[in-house]
Design an enzyme around this catalytic site. Structure first.
Site, PDB file in Angstrom:
ATOM      1  CB  SER A  36       4.412   2.195   4.034  1.00  0.00           C
ATOM      2  OG  SER A  36       5.408   1.287   3.797  1.00  0.00           O
ATOM      3  CG  LEU A  76      -1.842  -0.996   1.203  1.00  0.00           C
ATOM      4  CD1 LEU A  76      -2.824  -1.068   2.834  1.00  0.00           C
ATOM      5  CD2 LEU A  76      -2.612  -1.521   0.078  1.00  0.00           C
ATOM      6  CG  ASP A 104       4.001   2.835  -4.994  1.00  0.00           C
ATOM      7  OD1 ASP A 104       3.138   2.280  -6.118  1.00  0.00           O
ATOM      8  OD2 ASP A 104       4.457   2.354  -4.912  1.00  0.00           O
TER       9      ASP A 104
HETATM   10  P1  ADP Z   1       5.070  -0.674   0.717  1.00  0.00           P
HETATM   11  O1  ADP Z   1       5.966   0.563   0.100  1.00  0.00           O
HETATM   12  O2  ADP Z   1       3.974  -1.622  -0.454  1.00  0.00           O
HETATM   13  O3  ADP Z   1       4.669  -0.478   2.511  1.00  0.00           O
HETATM   14  P2  ADP Z   1       8.193  -0.937   0.550  1.00  0.00           P
HETATM   15  O4  ADP Z   1       8.791  -2.422   1.221  1.00  0.00           O
HETATM   16  O5  ADP Z   1       7.973  -0.491  -0.949  1.00  0.00           O
HETATM   17  O6  ADP Z   1       6.394  -1.914   1.188  1.00  0.00           O
HETATM   18  O7  ADP Z   1       8.503  -0.105   2.104  1.00  0.00           O
HETATM   19  C1  ADP Z   1       8.274  -0.577   2.986  1.00  0.00           C
HETATM   20  C2  ADP Z   1       9.921  -0.431   3.752  1.00  0.00           C
HETATM   21  O8  ADP Z   1       9.211   1.282   3.814  1.00  0.00           O
HETATM   22  C3  ADP Z   1       9.932  -0.403   4.991  1.00  0.00           C
HETATM   23  O9  ADP Z   1      10.848  -1.365   4.920  1.00  0.00           O
HETATM   24  C4  ADP Z   1      10.422   0.522   5.409  1.00  0.00           C
HETATM   25  O10 ADP Z   1      12.018   0.645   5.144  1.00  0.00           O
HETATM   26  C5  ADP Z   1       9.860   1.919   4.985  1.00  0.00           C
HETATM   27  N1  ADP Z   1       9.380   2.868   5.762  1.00  0.00           N
HETATM   28  C6  ADP Z   1       8.463   2.954   4.985  1.00  0.00           C
HETATM   29  N2  ADP Z   1       7.014   3.444   5.861  1.00  0.00           N
HETATM   30  C7  ADP Z   1       7.915   3.496   7.339  1.00  0.00           C
HETATM   31  C8  ADP Z   1       7.879   4.468   8.551  1.00  0.00           C
HETATM   32  N3  ADP Z   1       6.520   4.558   8.746  1.00  0.00           N
HETATM   33  N4  ADP Z   1       8.854   4.056   9.190  1.00  0.00           N
HETATM   34  C9  ADP Z   1       9.980   3.553   9.654  1.00  0.00           C
HETATM   35  N5  ADP Z   1       9.899   3.201   8.032  1.00  0.00           N
HETATM   36  C10 ADP Z   1       9.219   3.407   7.261  1.00  0.00           C
HETATM   37 MG    MG Z   2       6.734   0.481  -1.867  1.00  0.00          MG
END
Ligand code: ADP
Ligand code: MG
Length: 395
Positions: free
Chosen positions: A137, A135, A182
C-alpha cells in the site's frame, strides 16, 4: 462459512472504485472538486523475496486493488486519507511527523528536486488495499501521488521516473530501507502479466500470467520503519562486506552462486550465513520460477513457491507461524504452491491453485485456519492488473 464461490467478486472488496471514492472524499473534505485523479496498484510478489535490495530478480504482479489520489492546486498542503478522515495541514519543510502523511511529504520533496511539484495542493487518498499487509500500500500511495502531483505541475513523467521518485520518497524521506520492487511494479505493471525485474540491471520482462492468484491475509500487520527489515538489510550489508574480502569485485550478494555457499559458510560469522543462503538460493529460484511460468509449468512454479517459503522460514527467519500454517495447509489441499509474500513478519500468503479446485482449496485452508486460530482469514483473488494511471472521474 467462507464465501469464495464467486471468483469474479471476492468478498470484502468494495464495489466502488478507489478513484470514485477519492473524488467524493475530496469533495466532502475540501468543499470543491478535484482536478486530477490518479491511481496505482498494490502488488503481490510471486517470488524473489528480499532479493531486490541484494541485486537479485523479483517477480511481482500488480493487483486489481488500488490506491487513488484526488488532488487540486491550493495555497497550502492539506492531506486527508479515508483511513482516518482527518484533514492535516502540512508544512513540507517541517520535520517528518512519523505518520502516514510523511509518504506524501516525501513525494512532494522529491518532485520539487525535479521541479515537478505544484506550489501547494489539497489531496484526498482512498484505497481498497489492506494497509501494512505486505501488499505494498505504501508504494501504491507514493506512485499514485507522484503521478497526480506531477500532472498538476504540467509534467508527464515516465513510469521509470515515477518509480524512482516514489522509491526516493520512501527510502530517503520516510526512512524505510526498501528496495525498488514495489515502486517499479506499481508504475510498470501490465494487465495479464507478472514482471520479471532484474534489480541489478534494471531489466523488466513481462511474463504472461493468465489465471488468478489468491491472497490469504494472516491478519498480522507488520511494522517496517526501523524494524526487522532494517535489521536484515544491515545483516546483508555486513555479509557483503565479508564476502568482498575474498571476492573484491562483488557488488551484490545475488551475484554469488550456490557453488559459493561452502566458502560463505567458512568465512562468514555463523548468524550471517543463512541470510546469504536465502538470497543466493532465492535468486536461482526466482529465475527458474519465471521460466516455469513462461512455459506454463505451474506445478514447478508452485514447488518453487513452497521452497521459497521454507527458505524464508529457516534462513531469513521472516515468516510467522500463521503464514507457515497456511502454506502447509495449501500444500495439503492441492494448491500448486503458496508462500508468504512481501517483507514478512506478518502480511499475506500468495497462493496458486488449479482453477478447477481453487475455490475448494482456499475454503479448506480457511476452515483449517479457523480451527487453529479461532478466526477466519480474509481471502480474495486477483488477476494481474496494470500500473499507475490517470483516472477520469465523471464531474
Ligand atoms: P505495505 O506497503 O505492505 O502495505 P508498509 O508498512 O510499507 O506496508 O506501508 C504501510 C504504511 O503506508 C501505513 O502505515 C501508512 O503510513 C501508509 N499508507 C499506505 N496506504 C495508505 C492510505 N491509503 N492512507 C494512509 N496511509 C497509507
Ligand atoms: Mg510498503
Amino acid at each position: 462459512m467462507l464465501q469464495v464461490s464467486s471468483r469474479e467478486k471476492p468478498f470484502s472488496v468494495t464495489q466502488l472504485s478507489p478513484a470514485r471514492l477519492a473524488t467524493s472524499l475530496f469533495a466532502t473534505s475540501f468543499a470543491t472538486r478535484p482536478v486530477v485523479v490518479a491511481s496505482a496498484p498494490g502488488r503481490v510478489n510471486l517470488i524473489g523475496e528480499h532479493t531486490d535490495y541484494n541485486g537479485g530478480p523479483v517477480l511481482p504482479v500488480a493487483l486489481e486493488r488500488r490506491t487513488a489520489i484526488a488532488a487540486r492546486a491550493a495555497g497550502r498542503w492539506a492531506f486527508v486519507s479515508a483511513v482516518e478522515q482527518e484533514v492535516h495541514e502540512i508544512d513540507i519543510e517541517a520535520p517528518m511527523r512519523q505518520a502516514w502523511t510523511d509518504y506524501l511529504v516525501g513525494v512532494v520533496r522529491e518532485l520539487r528536486v525535479l521541479r515537478a511539484a505544484p506550489a501547494g495542493a489539497e489531496i484526498a487518498v482512498t484505497t481498497n488495499l489492506p494497509i501494512g499487509a505486505g501488499l505494498s500500500s505504501s508504494a501504491a500511495l507514493t506512485v499514485a501521488a507522484a503521478k497526480a502531483l506531477s500532472l498538476m505541475a504540467g509534467k508527464r513523467l515516465s513510469p521509470a521516473a515515477l518509480a524512482e521518485i516514489a522509491f526516493r520518497a520512501e527510502y530517503h524521506q520516510v526512512g524505510v530501507r526498501c528496495g525498488r520492487m514495489d515502486q517499479t511494479i506499481a508504475a510498470h505493471g501490465e494487465r495479464g502479466s507478472a514482471l520479471l525485474f532484474e534489480t541489478a540491471s534494471g531489466t523488466l520482462q513481462p511474463v504472461p500470467l493468465p489465471g488468478r492468484l489468491w491472497i490469504i491475509e494472516t491478519g498480522i500487520s507488520h511494522r517496517l520503519t526501523g524494524g526487522a527489515l532494517n535489521d536484515r538489510r544491515r545483516e546483508c550489508e555486513e555479509a557483503l562486506a565479508y564476502c568482498r574480502e575474498w571476492r573484491p569485485g562483488l557488488n551484490y550478494l545475488a551475484q554469488l552462486s550456490t557453488a559459493d555457499l561452502p566458502e560463505v559458510e567458512r568465512r562468514l560469522p555463523p548468524p550471517l550465513v543463512p541470510r546469504v543462503r536465502h538470497v543466493v538460493t532465492e535468486t536461482a529460484r526466482t529465475r527458474r520460477a519465471a521460466g516455469a511460468l513462461a512455459a506454463g509449468d505451474l506445478t514447478t512454479l508452485g514447488r518453487l513457491l513452497v521452497e521459497g517459503h521454507e527458505s524464508l522460514r529457516l534462513h531469513y527467519q521472516s515468516t510467522i507461524p500463521e503464514a507457515d500454517f497456511i502454506v502447509a495447509s495449501a500444500v495439503e489441499h492441492g494448491a500448486y504452491g503458496a508462500r508468504l509474500t512481501g517483507a514478512g513478519w506478518g502480511g499475506a500468503v500468495v497462493l496458486l491453485a488449479p482453477p478447477e479446485r481453487e475455490a475448494r482449496t482456499v475454503a479448506e485452508i480457511g476452515s483449517d485456519f479457523q480451527l487453529r486460530y479461532g478466526r477466519m482469514p480474509v481471502i480474495w483473488s486477483t488477476c494481474a492488473s496494470r500500473g499507475v494511471r490517470r483516472e477520469t472521474v465523471a464531474q
